[in-house]
Write a protein that holds these residues in place. Structure first.
Motif, PDB file in Angstrom:
ATOM      1  N   GLY A 146      41.434  47.700  60.947  1.00 22.95           N
ATOM      2  CA  GLY A 146      42.244  47.149  59.863  1.00 22.95           C
ATOM      3  C   GLY A 146      41.512  47.002  58.550  1.00 22.95           C
ATOM      4  O   GLY A 146      42.118  46.642  57.535  1.00 22.95           O
ATOM      5  N   SER A 147      40.232  47.310  58.520  1.00 23.89           N
ATOM      6  CA  SER A 147      39.469  47.179  57.276  1.00 23.89           C
ATOM      7  C   SER A 147      39.689  48.393  56.381  1.00 23.89           C
ATOM      8  O   SER A 147      40.054  49.473  56.846  1.00 23.89           O
ATOM      9  CB  SER A 147      37.976  47.006  57.578  1.00 23.89           C
ATOM     10  N   LEU A 148      39.448  48.185  55.112  1.00 22.92           N
ATOM     11  CA  LEU A 148      39.582  49.254  54.126  1.00 22.92           C
ATOM     12  C   LEU A 148      38.256  50.002  54.036  1.00 22.92           C
ATOM     13  O   LEU A 148      37.204  49.384  53.888  1.00 22.92           O
ATOM     14  CB  LEU A 148      39.932  48.642  52.773  1.00 22.92           C
ATOM     15  N   PRO A 149      38.273  51.342  54.152  1.00 21.76           N
ATOM     16  CA  PRO A 149      37.001  52.081  54.062  1.00 21.76           C
ATOM     17  C   PRO A 149      36.350  51.930  52.692  1.00 21.76           C
ATOM     18  O   PRO A 149      37.041  51.757  51.681  1.00 21.76           O
ATOM     19  CB  PRO A 149      37.412  53.532  54.326  1.00 21.76           C
ATOM     20  N   ASP A 150      35.036  51.996  52.680  1.00 19.67           N
ATOM     21  CA  ASP A 150      34.291  51.828  51.427  1.00 19.67           C
ATOM     22  C   ASP A 150      34.633  52.908  50.408  1.00 19.67           C
ATOM     23  O   ASP A 150      34.477  52.713  49.201  1.00 19.67           O
ATOM     24  CB  ASP A 150      32.785  51.851  51.711  1.00 19.67           C
ATOM     25  N   THR A 151      35.085  54.063  50.890  1.00 22.05           N
ATOM     26  CA  THR A 151      35.372  55.177  49.983  1.00 22.05           C
ATOM     27  C   THR A 151      36.753  55.073  49.332  1.00 22.05           C
ATOM     28  O   THR A 151      37.074  55.862  48.440  1.00 22.05           O
ATOM     29  CB  THR A 151      35.293  56.505  50.755  1.00 22.05           C
ATOM     30  N   ALA A 152      37.564  54.115  49.757  1.00 18.95           N
ATOM     31  CA  ALA A 152      38.911  53.985  49.196  1.00 18.95           C
ATOM     32  C   ALA A 152      38.825  53.523  47.742  1.00 18.95           C
ATOM     33  O   ALA A 152      37.982  52.689  47.394  1.00 18.95           O
ATOM     34  CB  ALA A 152      39.741  53.007  50.009  1.00 18.95           C
ATOM     35  N   ARG A 153      39.707  54.048  46.915  1.00 16.77           N
ATOM     36  CA  ARG A 153      39.762  53.615  45.501  1.00 16.77           C
ATOM     37  C   ARG A 153      40.601  52.357  45.428  1.00 16.77           C
ATOM     38  O   ARG A 153      41.817  52.390  45.497  1.00 16.77           O
ATOM     39  CB  ARG A 153      40.361  54.732  44.647  1.00 16.77           C
ATOM     40  N   ASN A 154      39.918  51.224  45.317  1.00 15.11           N
ATOM     41  CA  ASN A 154      40.545  49.902  45.371  1.00 15.11           C
ATOM     42  C   ASN A 154      40.537  49.286  43.975  1.00 15.11           C
ATOM     43  O   ASN A 154      39.482  49.166  43.351  1.00 15.11           O
ATOM     44  CB  ASN A 154      39.762  49.018  46.352  1.00 15.11           C
ATOM     45  N   PHE A 155      41.715  48.910  43.476  1.00 10.80           N
ATOM     46  CA  PHE A 155      41.824  48.325  42.135  1.00 10.80           C
ATOM     47  C   PHE A 155      41.713  46.803  42.267  1.00 10.80           C
ATOM     48  O   PHE A 155      42.716  46.097  42.419  1.00 10.80           O
ATOM     49  CB  PHE A 155      43.153  48.724  41.493  1.00 10.80           C
ATOM     50  N   ASN A 156      40.518  46.302  42.211  1.00  6.75           N
ATOM     51  CA  ASN A 156      40.333  44.866  42.385  1.00  6.75           C
ATOM     52  C   ASN A 156      39.090  44.412  41.620  1.00  6.75           C
ATOM     53  O   ASN A 156      38.594  45.121  40.758  1.00  6.75           O
ATOM     54  CB  ASN A 156      40.219  44.523  43.875  1.00  6.75           C
ATOM     55  N   SER A 157      38.621  43.225  41.953  1.00  2.00           N
ATOM     56  CA  SER A 157      37.407  42.685  41.339  1.00  2.00           C
ATOM     57  C   SER A 157      36.384  42.411  42.432  1.00  2.00           C
ATOM     58  O   SER A 157      36.755  42.103  43.562  1.00  2.00           O
ATOM     59  CB  SER A 157      37.707  41.383  40.585  1.00  2.00           C
ATOM     60  N   ASP A 158      35.121  42.501  42.081  1.00  2.00           N
ATOM     61  CA  ASP A 158      34.044  42.078  42.972  1.00  2.00           C
ATOM     62  C   ASP A 158      33.409  40.839  42.369  1.00  2.00           C
ATOM     63  O   ASP A 158      32.862  40.884  41.256  1.00  2.00           O
ATOM     64  CB  ASP A 158      32.983  43.184  43.116  1.00  2.00           C
ATOM     65  N   GLY A 159      33.487  39.735  43.083  1.00  2.00           N
ATOM     66  CA  GLY A 159      32.898  38.498  42.598  1.00  2.00           C
ATOM     67  C   GLY A 159      31.415  38.415  42.901  1.00  2.00           C
ATOM     68  O   GLY A 159      30.915  39.073  43.810  1.00  2.00           O
ATOM     69  N   MET A 160      30.727  37.619  42.098  1.00  2.00           N
ATOM     70  CA  MET A 160      29.321  37.344  42.390  1.00  2.00           C
ATOM     71  C   MET A 160      29.005  35.912  41.974  1.00  2.00           C
ATOM     72  O   MET A 160      29.666  35.321  41.115  1.00  2.00           O
ATOM     73  CB  MET A 160      28.393  38.335  41.679  1.00  2.00           C
ATOM     74  N   GLY A 161      27.991  35.351  42.625  1.00  2.00           N
ATOM     75  CA  GLY A 161      27.586  33.984  42.352  1.00  2.00           C
ATOM     76  C   GLY A 161      26.497  33.909  41.304  1.00  2.00           C
ATOM     77  O   GLY A 161      26.166  34.898  40.639  1.00  2.00           O
TER      78      GLY A 161
END
Length: 488
Positions: free
Chosen positions: A374-389
């Motif tokens: 059920g996970s999304l592959p790393d190669t998928a083009r995902n329109f989102n944000s990556d958070g960082m601390g």
């Protein structure tokens, strides 16, 4: 000697200036917090406190049955009971303490937080008023906002003022505010009605639809600013004009920049959170309330249809030296007045799945397909944000995220283009390309972790009929096919 004295004087002056600058910097941080002005900090709500109580939604429903029916089953009504929210709240309290969690509670159950009734995650022992989340009496008791006074000088974390009524020499007077001039019999003798220009502005919604880090005041969710900095704000199409109308009204507002008629507004507050209404419908069925279950599934259908109406795709072939070498996919935000996706964009998933088939229909290439777990592959083009601390390392928890390493969402009436390199078997003359823009509200493992963290008083099996976390439903927002020659 004179030169030495002059040099010493210059150095002393520089030292004084530097010390003064350092002192001023320490005394005047970028995000200055007035804790006297905001007594519920990190929630930025204010309450003109009196003996006038808040009213449960059912009491409002006695006179406003249509509005109550529309609200009951909306995401506003479920804001506090939402099991995924409760799981997140429980994790947050364990990580940073309950005082910080008031930021969340202030928007998910304003009355429960302000009155001190909510003392932690969970639903046990709470009144109907606290469990009602964002209820009738919350929105219609808002008498003002404090957007400029917040630490960021922008709407954030519940920056509104609640005034449910006033005390007079004759006793308590309920005051309810709305967008239109009240009729002569408004309130039926139970409450006083006041016309509120604020209720005709997006600023009313901004307070809670701008979620900032509790201490660093970084905008984790900036839905209001996405709208304000886009074309819909310029055309005076507000949150209410799209989220308080049915699907056809939403499409008309978004396509033609036409405001709905007064009678077209409803208290659906329909958005993209179909998962919440889906889970709640299961709970209503398990409790034997078929009427509420049907209402919730109507909300589910509206949310899915809204997603399917928000975006579009274009498939464009790219030839190099006469050979089909690349596929250009243009992803367009055609109707959302804010970015796609919005809200908690480092958790949301909106991605492209691409499939290529030969003349016989056999798949010759695919990318963006979900993994077996059920996970999304790393190669998928995902329109989102990556958070960082603060350490600049990847982070997903909202109490940790203080910046975005990547912010790749699509603005209103905007688009983004993705290029896919193509390689086909020899002898292939035509290829049919299919692109799907797919959406789900969180990664499967994230949802499983949050539902596993729900407080002990929320039994997922007993309440929702969930013995295990099912595969999260995925919505295909847009699907396009096109057939191309492999050579020009």
């Amino acid at each position: 000697m004179k030169r030495t004295s002059r040099l010493a004087a210059i150095m002393l002056t520089c030292f004084i200036v530097a010390s003064t600058a350092a002192a001023l910097a320490a005394a005047s941080p970028v995000f200055d917090v007035d804790r006297e002005f905001y007594p519920y900090y990190p929630s930025l709500m204010k309450w003109n406190k009196s003996t006038v109580p808040f009213n449960e939604p059912k009491r409002c429903g006695g006179c406003h049955s249509r509005q109550y029916k529309e609200w009951n089953g909306s995401v506003h009504s479920l804001a506090f009971k939402d099991p995924i929210y409760q799981g997140e709240l429980n994790k947050g309290v364990k990580a940073v303490g309950h005082e910080v969690s008031r930021q969340c509670e202030g928007c998910h159950s304003p009355v429960g937080m302000m009155t001190g009734e909510i003392k932690g995650p969970g639903n046990a022992g709470l009144s109907e008023m606290a469990l009602a989340g964002v209820s009738c009496d919350v929105c219609h008791s808002i008498s003002g906002v404090t957007h400029w006074q917040t630490p960021s000088h922008e709407p954030e974390n519940g920056s509104f003022i609640l005034t449910p009524g006033v005390e007079t020499k004759d006793g308590q007077t309920f005051i309810k505010r709305g967008p239109f001039k009240p009729s002569d019999n408004c309130g039926g003798g139970f409450h006083k009605c006041e016309e509120s220009p604020l209720h005709l502005k997006a600023d009313l919604c901004a307070s809670c639809h701008q979620v900032y880090h509790y201490d660093s005041h970084f905008p984790i969710e900036a839905t209001y600013l996405e709208w304000k900095h886009g074309p819909y704000a310029q055309k005076n199409i507000l949150c209410q004009d799209c989220h308080m109308v049915d699907i056809e009204g939403f499409k008309r507002s978004a396509d033609q920049f036409v405001k709905p008629q007064r009678e077209e507004y409803h208290h659906y507050f329909s958005g993209a959170n179909y998962l919440l209404t889906y889970l709640a419908a299961g709970a209503a069925k398990k409790a034997g309330d078929e009427k509420l279950a049907r209402s919730l599934m109507q909300q589910y259908d509206m949310a899915v249809e809204r997603l399917k109406s928000a975006a579009d795709l274009e498939l464009l072939p790219v030839y190099h030296d006469g050979a089909l070498d690349e596929l250009k996919v243009r992803v367009k935000n055609i109707r959302a007045g804010h970015n796609l996706p919005t809200s908690l964009s480092n958790v949301r998933q909106m991605w492209l799945e691409i499939t290529a088939r030969d003349e016989a229909g056999k798949v010759v290439m695919t990318t963006g397909t979900l993994n077996p777990d059920g996970s999304l592959p790393d190669t998928a083009r995902n329109f989102n944000s990556d958070g960082m601390g603060n350490d600049f390392h990847f982070a997903i928890d909202p109490w940790v995220v203080t910046a975005f390493a990547k912010h790749d969402t699509i603005p209103p009436r905007g688009y983004k283009e993705v290029f896919y390199g193509l390689h086909f078997p020899a002898g292939l003359k035509k290829v049919t390309m299919e692109a799907r823009l797919r959406y789900r509200q969180a990664d499967q493992k994230v949802a499983e972790a949050l539902l596993a963290a729900v407080p002990k008083d929320i039994d997922l099996d007993q309440v929702y009929g969930l013995k295990a976390v099912p595969a999260l439903p995925v919505v295909d927002m847009a699907v396009k096919q096109a057939t191309f020659d492999t050579a020009q």
